[in-house]
Scaffold this motif. Structure first.
Motif, short mmCIF file in Angstrom:
data_model
loop_
_atom_site.label_atom_id
_atom_site.label_comp_id
_atom_site.label_asym_id
_atom_site.label_seq_id
_atom_site.Cartn_x
_atom_site.Cartn_y
_atom_site.Cartn_z
N HIS A 1 0.96 4.10 -2.98
CA HIS A 1 0.64 5.51 -2.76
C HIS A 1 1.82 6.38 -3.16
CE1 HIS A 1 -0.35 9.04 0.10
NE2 HIS A 1 -0.97 9.19 -1.05
N LEU B 1 0.83 -1.20 0.00
CA LEU B 1 0.00 0.00 0.00
C LEU B 1 0.87 1.26 0.00
CD1 LEU B 1 -2.66 1.52 0.26
CD2 LEU B 1 -2.58 1.10 2.73
N ILE C 1 -6.49 3.93 2.27
CA ILE C 1 -5.98 3.90 0.90
C ILE C 1 -6.16 5.31 0.35
CG2 ILE C 1 -6.18 2.81 -1.37
CD1 ILE C 1 -7.37 0.37 0.16
N TRP D 1 -2.05 -1.76 -4.94
CA TRP D 1 -2.67 -2.17 -3.67
C TRP D 1 -3.78 -3.18 -3.90
CZ3 TRP D 1 -7.86 -1.39 -2.83
CH2 TRP D 1 -8.52 -0.48 -3.68
N MET E 1 -11.62 1.97 -2.95
CA MET E 1 -11.68 1.30 -1.65
C MET E 1 -13.13 1.11 -1.22
SD MET E 1 -10.36 2.91 1.98
CE MET E 1 -11.67 4.16 2.00
#
Length: 888
Positions: A466, A462, A543, A494, A550
């Motif tokens: 990002h 994750l 997220i 992710w 998400m």
């Protein structure tokens, strides 16, 4: 008589001035309580420093703790460097311990004394070492500290300076030296140290002087004490220190000033001579006080209560300590090149501290981002942790410098050299682990590629994804479209650790660790397996760059609200962890989901965890800046330019009041019980969403809240309002039947909307409204805090637990919307609210995974049998049907 009259006038003038002075509110620096976070959680420091100053001089206790000081443990002296809020089990800093005492002894424990009468401010510290009867005071400069020791009458008053120790270790020095010049009253030295949280070796030096002629001195190496030996050196790991002895039978006050440099003794001496030129303690204290006054005056709070001011300005103080501006100090660095040190770590601070600095100290943010590029140019890296001037590649998340840089980009911070910064971002993107680049995720059994044990499959995948998104934003800004597209595609990685089959407490779809063969970890989603300092529950809500995706994977808008509410209601850190960085944004996700009143409710719970300490380790301003935003009523979603609104907790807060672009946040009716926003406006224009943007703040203006004690439909995005459409069918109050409505395809929807008018002196105990099929299966909502499926078991779907006013005479709106979603579940939105002000009596949002009915042709509008109202009117009762998603 003339003289007496003049004296009388002077006295009157003095009294008038004193009265005026008492009416003048204290400066913000006087509200700061540096003992907050010292006891209990927080790992905060009771000593003195300047905004982003290099030193933090503070007492150290016999029992070693991360802050140096533990209440109740004997104080062994005062060291010059401490890590703010870093509650690591590996203790950092605590170098150059100064221990005033009586008589000969060199062991640290022999210096121990209770301390009483502590008076702590950011700009000065005072206390009495009762074992010795020595009154101590400290005032800070940027790289130096000024000490005042009031000794008792003695012919053997001493000041020991322990050179080799640090917190938790008496032999932290690998090699170094100490030198004493009794004639000049100087002691200086230093060398190479290690043993901090960052395990890298570092060099550190000091130069100190006293204003009283020592009568003797000496040094020690290990347990060997050498009276009269004024130089000592070690090349192996041993104890090392020196002392000066004074005769205080006549004059009891001894001043000592000390400066610290990571470069050399010569530079430490330069700092001492230029930052504390004389021997006037009051002047140094006053200068430090002025610095803090200036730094803290970026926020004004007219009408704030004393207790709240103490907590707010202490939090603001804690946000202005780290990182430390050590520009000009490190060896081999361009003199004017930005050098911001002691970042423990960006994983802690990127979500709250840097967005706050972008408002109150944007120049500092620009300097810090440019320092990242400078570090990359010199070191070839710019890691998440940078301490003692040394990079430390940890694996907490991804490469968090990317996140700080992207946040500065979206907030349009001026003065950043984006081309130099891009070189660093490209390097970080290219060095992600080979497994991540090949498999699209960080496997549980893969190569860490230099990252440490903190790298975990779920959290690091994750984090890397990002960071790829963050780098893509800068690439796009610089016109590097090919690189931006590649990074954007990779930012979706992710999804490769999202396990749609993972289940917990009736909810499905969670982030989970995964091995090289593609197998997800079998552990429960409440476990920490696959994550750093968090669980699958914690991380699956975090997220930041694809929240819409998400929410979709969690079952959609209604199911997401239901899931988030459930997680908070567990009051268990395995679901939502208030004390750690993973869930810093969690309360404000309700704002994103158009439920600002739920944000307000849980923010209130969070704020109550702040008292004499912090909910967890303060972490370099992370927890303090979180508290600041909960008070201000706005919360930044870092790496985006938006702030979600939950309502200010104080009457007024002015950001950058001396700027032409000052931004004022006002909260009418603000108070302990009035925690819910009833309405909000920006520059006089009513807001219907709980969102503002960073530019709204930086260009100046005003944000106004009206607060109240009950939740309100404000900001709920129309979920609790009738659709703005012509009714498919109008039902009058004498009938409860209508033509059957079938929900056949995802997006099909039915809405019941009505107004209830209650007149008279008594109101019903409760009211119910619902939609049913011919077999009386369906959904029934009630102001009595329950939404039910009307099967034989009358299963409860949801309870309403927020405060609500009594159901009194007046006019009320009811709403019940049922929508078939993509998963075949029924999403429900139900509310009963006062027509006059939108205050919620009850509200429900969620999903029924096993729908009680998909065909509806009946409504229920029922009241308590004991109603004694004169009349109950029903009007505007409508049934709406929508086919296909988004037709309203």
């Amino acid at each position: 008589m003339k003289h007496t009259a003049s004296l009388f006038i002077a006295v009157l003038a003095s009294l008038a001035f004193s009265a005026h002075a008492q009416e003048t509110p204290p400066g913000p620096e006087e509200w700061v309580d540096t003992m907050i976070g010292v006891t209990g959680n927080g790992s905060c420091i009771p000593g003195v420093t300047l905004p982003h100053g290099s030193i933090y001089a503070s007492p150290d206790s016999e029992k070693a703790v991360a802050s140096g000081y533990r209440e109740g443990s004997p104080v062994v002296g005062f060291s010059q460097l401490h890590a703010q809020g870093a509650g690591s089990s590996t203790l950092s800093y605590g170098n150059f311990l100064i221990s005033p005492r009586l008589g000969a002894a060199t062991d640290e424990r022999d210096n121990g004394s209770p301390i009483t009468g502590m008076e702590t401010h950011p700009y000065s510290f005072r206390g009495t070492l009762t074992r010795w009867g020595i009154d101590c005071a400290i005032a800070p400069a940027h790289n130096a500290a000024f000490y005042e020791f009031e000794f008792p009458v003695s012919d053997d008053a001493r000041i020991n300076v322990d050179i080799a120790r640090k917190l938790g270790s008496s032999t932290a020095m690998r090699d170094g030296s100490v030198h004493i010049d009794l004639k000049k009253g100087a002691i200086y030295g230093g060398g190479t140290f290690d043993g901090n949280w960052n395990p890298a070796a570092y060099t550190l030096y000091f130069y100190a002087m006293v204003d009283t002629q020592p009568i003797a001195g000496g040094t020690w190496i290990g347990d060997t004490v050498s009276d009269g030996t004024l130089s000592a050196e070690i090349s192996d790991r041993r104890k090392l220190g020196g002392w000066m002895q004074f005769d205080t039978t006549a004059t009891q006050t001894v001043h000592l000033k000390i400066a610290v440099s990571f470069d050399s003794v010569e530079k430490a001496k330069f700092y001492l001579e230029h930052e504390i030129a004389g021997w006037n303690f009051a002047a140094v204290e006053s200068a430090a006080k002025n610095r803090w006054h200036e730094a803290l005056s970026v926020v004004e709070t007219p009408g704030i209560r004393d207790a709240e001011a103490r907590k707010l300005y202490t939090a603001l103080f804690h946000t202005l300590i780290q990182p430390r501006d050590r520009t000009g100090d490190p060896a081999g660095w361009p003199k004017n090149a930005q050098f911001w040190d002691d970042q423990y770590t960006l994983w802690d601070t990127w979500q709250t501290l840097y967005p706050l600095l972008s408002i109150i100290q944007p120049d500092a943010v620009a300097g810090i981002v440019n320092s990242f590029a400078e570090r990359y140019a010199h070191h070839g890296v710019a890691e998440t942790a940078f301490i003692m001037g040394k990079d430390y590649q940890v694996g907490q998340g991804g490469d968090e410098v990317d996140r700080i840089i992207a946040d500065a980009l979206v907030r349009e911070i001026d003065g950043i050299d984006w081309k130099r910064v891009w070189a660093l971002l490209r390097f970080n993107a290219e060095r992600r682990t080979p497994d991540y680049k090949m498999l699209g995720y960080v496997p549980t059994n893969g190569d860490k590629n230099g990252y440490d044990f903190r790298m975990q499959s779920g959290s690091s995948t994750l984090g890397f994804a990002h960071c790829d998104w963050c780098a893509a934003q800068v690439a796009e800004k610089l016109g590097k479209t090919r690189e931006a597209a590649k990074l954007m595609e990779r930012s979706r990685n992710w999804r490769n650790v999202w396990n749609a089959q993972a289940e917990g407490d009736g909810f499905s779809g969670f982030l989970q660790g995964r091995d090289k063969d593609g197998n997800f970890l079998p552990d429960a989603v409440t476990s920490h397996a696959g994550f750093y300092q968090g669980t699958a529950w914690n991380y699956s809500f975090n997220i930041p760059h694809e929240r819409d995706a998400m929410i979709e994977r969690m079952g959609g808008h209604a199911r997401f609200i239901q899931r988030l509410n459930f997680a908070f209601a567990q009051n268990n850190s395995r679901y939502i962890d208030f004390s750690n960085e993973v869930n810093m944004q969690a309360c404000f996700l309700f704002g994103m989901a158009s439920r600002p009143h739920l944000s307000s409710s849980w923010v209130d719970v969070l704020r109550k965890a702040y008292g004499a300490s912090y909910p967890g380790d303060e972490d370099s301003g992370a927890m303090a800046s979180l508290y600041f935003f909960t008070t201000a009523g706005i919360f930044p979603m870092a790496t985006e330019d938006i702030y979600y609104l939950h309502g200010a907790r104080i009457p007024e807060i002015i950001l950058n009041p001396k700027s032409k672009n000052a931004f004022t946040i006002k909260a009418q009716n603000a108070g302990d019980k009035n925690i819910y926003t009833q309405s909000a406006s920006l520059n006089g224009i009513a807001l219907d969403r709980a969102v503002i943007h960073h530019a709204d703040i930086t260009k100046g203006g005003s944000l106004n809240f009206v607060m109240g004690p009950y939740p309100n439909i404000w900001g709920t995005g129309g979920d609790f309002r009738a659709p703005n459409k012509t009714a498919s069918q109008l039902i009058n109050s004498s009938s409860n039947a209508f033509d059957e409505v079938k929900l056949d395809a995802p997006g099909d929807s039915i809405t019941l909307s009505a107004k209830i008018s209650l007149n008279g002196s008594n109101a019903p105990d409760h009211f119910e409204w619902g939609l049913f099929d011919a077999n009386q299966s369906g959904y029934l909502a009630s102001d009595s805090r329950m939404l039910r499926i009307t099967t034989e078991a009358k299963q409860s779907l949801e309870s309403y637990t927020l405060p609500a006013p009594d159901f009194a005479p007046g006019t009320y709106d009811i709403i019940l919307t049922l929508t078939l979603n993509e998963q075949g579940a029924i999403d429900y939105y139900a509310a009963l609210s006062r027509s006059q002000d939108g205050v919620l009596i009850a509200a429900y949002t969620g999903s029924d995974l096993q729908p009680a009915a998909l065909e509806f042709n009946r409504i229920v509008l029922s009241k308590d049998d004991e109603i004694r109202a004169d009349t109950i009117g029903l009007s505007d009762c409508r049934i709406y049907k929508a086919e296909n998603r988004g037709s309203f």
